[in-house]
Design an enzyme around this catalytic site. Structure first.
Site, mmCIF file in Angstrom:
data_model
loop_
_atom_site.group_PDB
_atom_site.id
_atom_site.type_symbol
_atom_site.label_atom_id
_atom_site.label_comp_id
_atom_site.label_asym_id
_atom_site.label_seq_id
_atom_site.Cartn_x
_atom_site.Cartn_y
_atom_site.Cartn_z
ATOM 1 C CB CYS A 80 -0.978 0.032 1.241
ATOM 2 S SG CYS A 80 -0.558 1.118 2.395
ATOM 3 C CD GLU A 81 -0.555 5.446 -3.773
ATOM 4 O OE1 GLU A 81 0.085 4.854 -4.651
ATOM 5 O OE2 GLU A 81 -1.302 6.401 -3.844
ATOM 6 C CG HIS A 82 -2.119 5.828 1.342
ATOM 7 N ND1 HIS A 82 -3.269 5.097 0.967
ATOM 8 C CD2 HIS A 82 -1.900 6.843 0.661
ATOM 9 C CE1 HIS A 82 -3.717 5.676 -0.038
ATOM 10 N NE2 HIS A 82 -2.987 6.676 -0.391
ATOM 11 C CG HIS A 83 -0.260 2.950 5.729
ATOM 12 N ND1 HIS A 83 -1.383 2.750 5.356
ATOM 13 C CD2 HIS A 83 -0.473 3.910 6.969
ATOM 14 C CE1 HIS A 83 -2.305 3.569 5.695
ATOM 15 N NE2 HIS A 83 -1.896 4.318 6.819
ATOM 16 C CD GLN A 121 -8.346 -4.068 -3.184
ATOM 17 O OE1 GLN A 121 -8.177 -4.239 -2.035
ATOM 18 N NE2 GLN A 121 -9.458 -4.943 -3.443
ATOM 19 C CG HIS A 149 -5.654 -3.465 1.968
ATOM 20 N ND1 HIS A 149 -5.279 -2.602 1.285
ATOM 21 C CD2 HIS A 149 -6.642 -4.229 1.475
ATOM 22 C CE1 HIS A 149 -5.783 -2.498 0.232
ATOM 23 N NE2 HIS A 149 -6.806 -3.471 0.064
ATOM 24 C CB CYS A 151 -1.975 -0.373 6.365
ATOM 25 S SG CYS A 151 -3.366 -0.354 4.975
HETATM 26 ZN ZN LIG Z 1 -2.067 1.520 3.931
#
Ligand SMILES: [Zn+2]
Length: 188
Positions: A80-83, A121, A149, A151
């Site tokens: 995931c690109e955020h975490h 996703q 996920h 995260c």
């Molecule tokens: Zn994430």
């Protein structure tokens, strides 16, 4: 030092600091080589940036088949690109060829090429649908992605069993609920 080596050095120094900031000692035995290992692992997780995934679909066969083709349970792993937390699951693909089909293993390689990037996703789902739509001139495409996920599981709302489902439709699937339902019942 050359550009790439310098970047690698900065990254490893940063990871070293991250370990210390988290409260451990980056110089102790088990952690000493960790920044190098993490850097190496990240280059593997993101191999998809160094290829053009849609091109895997270019090896096609002419067939006289204008009915639904389904490839289901293609496993993938992504970040995931955020975490930078893993998310992983399965991709199900349905398409109606115009006159070109491709080998089943090519779909797996294409999916991997998009999954091995910093992703969300929704974008992964869209990129897979577009690649099939564009490369195979399909009359219709439907893609469903089911993923867990880390995260979502490991932090924040902490729902370990939650999965997220996304879908994308192109062409004939956009207009036909019957076709979408046929695909959905066949991937169950
Ligand atoms: Zn994430």
């Amino acid at each position: 030092m050359k550009g790439k080596e310098m970047q690698a050095r900065f990254v490893m120094d940063g990871l070293h600091e991250l370990i210390n900031l988290c409260g451990d000692n980056a110089q102790r035995d088990g952690l000493e080589e960790t920044p190098f290992r993490v850097l190496k692992a990240f280059l593997e997780y993101t191999e998809g940036y160094r290829e053009k995934p849609a091109e895997h679909l270019r090896k096609t066969f002419d067939v006289d088949h204008n009915e639904l083709v389904i490839v289901k349970d293609i496993e993938f792993n992504s970040l995931c690109e955020h975490h930078f937390a893993p998310f992983y699951g399965r991709v199900h693909i349905g398409y109606i060829p115009s006159d070109k089909v491709t080998g089943l293993s090519k779909f797996g390689r294409m999916v991997d090429g998009y999954a091995k990037r910093f992703q969300v996703q929704e974008r992964l789902t869209t990129q897979i649908a577009n690649a099939i739509n564009d490369e195979l001139d399909a009359q219709g495409v439907m893609v469903v992605v089911e993923a867990a996920h880390m995260c979502m599981c490991g932090r924040g709302i902490k729902k370990a069993t939650a999965t997220t489902t996304t879908s994308a439709v192109r062409g004939e699937f956009e207009d036909s609920a019957q076709l979408r339902n046929e695909f959905l019942s066949l991937i169950k």
